[in-house]
Design an enzyme around this catalytic site. Structure first.
Site, PDB file in Angstrom:
ATOM      1  N   GLY A   1       0.887  -1.028   0.051  1.00  0.00           N
ATOM      2  CA  GLY A   1       0.073  -0.145   0.271  1.00  0.00           C
ATOM      3  C   GLY A   1       0.282   1.675   0.063  1.00  0.00           C
TER       4      GLY A   1
ATOM      5  N   GLY B   1      -0.143   4.683   0.172  1.00  0.00           N
ATOM      6  CA  GLY B   1      -0.504   5.504   0.887  1.00  0.00           C
ATOM      7  C   GLY B   1      -0.276   6.287   1.706  1.00  0.00           C
TER       8      GLY B   1
ATOM      9  CD  GLU C   1     -13.188  18.407   3.362  1.00  0.00           C
ATOM     10  OE1 GLU C   1     -12.047  18.802   4.250  1.00  0.00           O
ATOM     11  OE2 GLU C   1     -12.603  17.150   3.015  1.00  0.00           O
TER      12      GLU C   1
ATOM     13  CG  ASP D   1      -8.157   4.794   6.317  1.00  0.00           C
ATOM     14  OD1 ASP D   1      -7.903   4.891   7.565  1.00  0.00           O
ATOM     15  OD2 ASP D   1      -8.472   5.510   5.308  1.00  0.00           O
TER      16      ASP D   1
ATOM     17  CB  ALA E   1      -3.782  11.920   6.345  1.00  0.00           C
TER      18      ALA E   1
END
Length: 442
Positions: free
Chosen positions: A23, A25, A178, A308, A321
């Protein structure tokens, strides 16, 4: 089946441990950097050749940013720190053999494994949600949504004085707020510039939240400010509202009310992809991988989970984050400790604050020690922090230019949303299927 090994590494008669990070991220990159710098044979796996900056996906979906603004090549990141990159999708974990299986049949050996694969949308068993709503968790999702919005605006521009377009955002967390706020900004700026024939009143935006307030982690005063700001921008906010079903063209509420909805966007929580259940690792109710206090997966000494996808037993964290970044750094530090004969230590999250933007010159920021900011100052803080956090100088400059055009000159310059491949008809599209190996948090 192809097996890739590195001669002379740990586990194969050598001294250098092999670490596989699945991953690219926030969590995966945070783990990869210190491990590669420490001289460990680090391999980063991701199903994409780019890392996505997820907090700005809603800007891509509403035309404020381009796809390249929120993506950065993973090979460039891994090469910078001396790690290897393997383009592939994680398909399985063989803890006994210390190997991971990729979707193409390749196996990679490891001495330590860090799972940072991220999550996908959680539809909570709502009928039709997976089939008739769009997610916003990947770059592809954002582009599909952007093109869908463009197609609907084009459709009603061709119908003259008849026909409206209704957009429903499900979920009042940061992503939902948002996105709803950005859609309201788009309605007020893009329509006059690109579609002067469309009365903005023909574009309806509804935000549906099951809970009693928006932005649940925030102080009630900031939550209430957010609701008032959205309402003032023409967004219909429905709180304490459960959804019974989603169908083509409608969102059916639990009380039987049917809301017209040409575009339904699902931002109501996340869960682990179904494929994680085949890895043979302990999972929680929503499929996330259960870890101990030191982030090692329960029952496994050499497998860590961060971001996550991970849930620390007895220590739930917000899926944002900052927790992912800190967890990635902690997992890397524990591997270094274990390699020097020291015991792993528990993870402790350091709350640096949370923020969410509502629209132009409107945001909320909540910092430790009861510091709360709202309005223009919070919006500027949000903007600066997100620009700094982007990977790559080119991305930062491009994003700054594009956002400047969005908020300052749309009505004059004609820059704005551009659709690549609008659907051939206004029929609803099916949300993209969840994938594994491309991580990130919101």
């Amino acid at each position: 089946m192809t097996t890739i090994t590195h001669p002379g590494q740990g586990g194969a008669g050598g001294d250098v441990p092999r670490v596989v990070v699945a991953g690219a991220g926030f969590g995966g990159l945070a783990a990869m950097r210190p491990l590669a710098r420490a001289g460990m044979r680090t391999t980063l796996i991701d199903r994409n050749v780019y890392s996505t900056f997820q907090p700005l996906l809603y800007q891509l979906a509403t035309g404020g940013l381009s796809g390249s603004d929120v993506a950065y090549p993973v090979r460039a990141i891994s090469r910078r720190y001396g790690a290897a990159f393997r383009h592939g999708e994680l398909a399985g974990v063989d803890a006994a053999a210390r190997q991971v299986l990729l979707a193409d049949g390749t196996t990679l050996g490891y001495d330590y494994l860090i799972l940072a694969t991220g999550v996908c949308a959680a539809h909570h068993g709502v009928p039709g949600a997976a089939e008739y709503s769009l997610g916003l968790y990947t770059r592809h999702d954002a582009i599909v949504l952007r093109d869908r919005i463009m197609a609907e605006l084009d459709r009603i521009s061709r119908t003259g004085l008849t026909g409206d377009v209704a957009v429903t955002v499900v979920g009042g967390g940061a992503t939902g707020v948002e996105l709803a706020g950005s859609l309201a900004d788009l309605r007020g700026t893009v329509l006059p510039a690109f579609f002067p024939e469309i009365d903005p009143a023909r574009v309806h935006i509804t935000l549906v939240e099951h809970g009693p307030g928006l932005l649940a982690p925030f102080h009630p005063a900031l939550s209430d400010y957010t609701r008032r700001q959205l309402a003032g921008r023409g967004v219909e906010v429905r709180l304490g509202t459960a959804i019974a079903e989603i169908t083509p063209g409608k969102v059916v509420l639990a009380d039987g009310t049917a809301l017209p909805s040409d575009i339904t966007i699902w931002a109501a929580g996340v869960a682990a992809p179904d494929a994680v259940s085949t890895w043979g690792l302990p999972q929680t109710a929503n499929g996330r991988i259960l870890t101990g206090p030191d982030l090692r997966v329960a029952g496994h000494d050499r497998i860590f989970a961060v971001g996550d996808i991970a849930l620390i037993d007895g220590q739930p964290l917000p899926q944002l984050a900052q927790p992912a970044l800190q967890m990635g750094n902690h997992a890397a530090a524990q591997i270094r400790r274990l390699e020097t004969g020291r015991a792993a230590v528990p993870f402790r999250y350091h709350d640096k604050g949370i923020m969410a933007t509502i629209g132009y010159r409107s945001a909320v920021v909540q910092l430790p020690h009861r510091v709360r900011i709202q309005g223009t100052a919070a919006w500027l803080a949000w903007l600066v922090l997100h620009l700094i956090a982007l990977l790559g100088a080119r991305n930062r400059i491009s994003a700054l230019v594009n956002l400047s055009f969005r908020y300052l000159t749309w009505q004059h310059s004609g820059s704005g949303i551009i659709g690549d491949h609008p659907p051939a008809s206004p029929l609803h599209v099916v949300a993209s299927q969840p994938t594994i190996g491309s991580a990130g948090t919101n």
